[in-house]
Design a protein around this motif. Structure first.
Motif, short mmCIF file in Angstrom:
data_model
loop_
_atom_site.label_atom_id
_atom_site.label_comp_id
_atom_site.label_asym_id
_atom_site.label_seq_id
_atom_site.Cartn_x
_atom_site.Cartn_y
_atom_site.Cartn_z
N TYR A 89 -8.76 2.22 5.20
CA TYR A 89 -7.33 2.08 5.49
C TYR A 89 -6.84 2.98 6.62
O TYR A 89 -5.64 3.14 6.80
N CYS A 120 0.85 -1.19 0.00
CA CYS A 120 0.00 0.00 0.00
C CYS A 120 0.89 1.25 0.00
O CYS A 120 1.87 1.33 0.75
N ASP A 173 -4.83 0.90 9.10
CA ASP A 173 -3.63 0.38 8.48
C ASP A 173 -2.52 1.43 8.42
O ASP A 173 -1.34 1.13 8.62
#
Length: 232
Positions: free
Chosen positions: A206, A187, A209
């Motif tokens: 996200y 990512c 994350d």
């Protein structure tokens, strides 16, 4: 004639006639004798090595640039028997690939195995022109991404990441929290959204994350992550 203990054969497995007296290694996967240049190619899902004559190569000026590219005074060459009709052969050069090593915290500049090259007019990826890429300033960012300072490419798909903001596009490197893509891949992000394999992702999915990265990078402010955290 043998090279690295294996006979020089063509794509059909037939021996190539080489002048033994003048036979020499140019560099990498490029050989020569008194009249011809030879390149080493691969074919098949389980690569089989073969050799071919580099048609039209100039013996006196031929130079191996790495394991994949070469040039002479007239043109450039890719190891798959591809001739690159460059308008600026003297300027043809390798763009090193960047390997990000998270275990030992290093960044490796890979010159000998790089599949990226450029001249004054274009950028080449696996010997083919990367449409729209400016050669000046073109560089590899790691994990398959590259930039010319104005645009971002995901090279694995030869894809222009059209929504990416090149000025803020960030590939987390060694020493920074690594963000795993879902379901796979790495990512990356710019100030507006995260990306996986060149495709934009829903920032809301996200937030957690990317938390370790943005909390570790206090120098980055007012990006998509900060706004979502503030709103929540």
């Amino acid at each position: 004639m043998y090279f690295n203990g294996r006979p020089l054969t063509d794509r059909k497995g037939q021996p190539i006639a080489v002048e033994a007296e003048s036979f020499a290694v140019v560099g990498g996967r490029w050989l020569r004798d008194g009249t011809r240049i030879y390149g080493q190619g691969e074919v098949g899902p389980k690569p089989t090595v073969y050799w071919y004559v580099v048609e039209g190569a100039d013996l006196e000026s031929f130079k191996a640039l790495n394991l994949r590219y070469a040039r002479d005074k007239n043109q450039a060459y890719y190891i798959t028997s591809k001739t690159i009709r460059t308008k600026s052969p003297a300027a043809f050069e390798i763009v090193p690939e960047l390997r990000l090593n998270y275990r030992d915290g290093t960044r490796e500049s890979l010159h000998d195995v790089s599949v990226i090259a450029r001249d004054r007019e274009a950028v080449y990826f696996f010997g083919a022109r990367l449409e729209g890429a400016r050669p000046i300033g073109f560089r590899d960012l790691g994990h398959g991404y590259a930039t010319d300072g104005e645009k971002i490419w995901f090279l694995e798909e030869k894809m222009l990441v059209e929504t990416a903001d090149a000025t803020t596009f960030t590939v987390p490197g060694p020493g920074e929290p690594h963000v795993q893509g879902r379901p796979s891949g790495h990512c990356v992000t710019d100030r507006y959204q995260p990306y996986v394999r060149g495709e934009p992702c829903d920032p809301k999915k996200y937030v957690d994350d990317w938390r370790p990265f943005f909390e570790a990078r206090a120098d980055i402010k007012d990006w998509w992550w900060h706004k979502l955290v503030k709103d929540n």
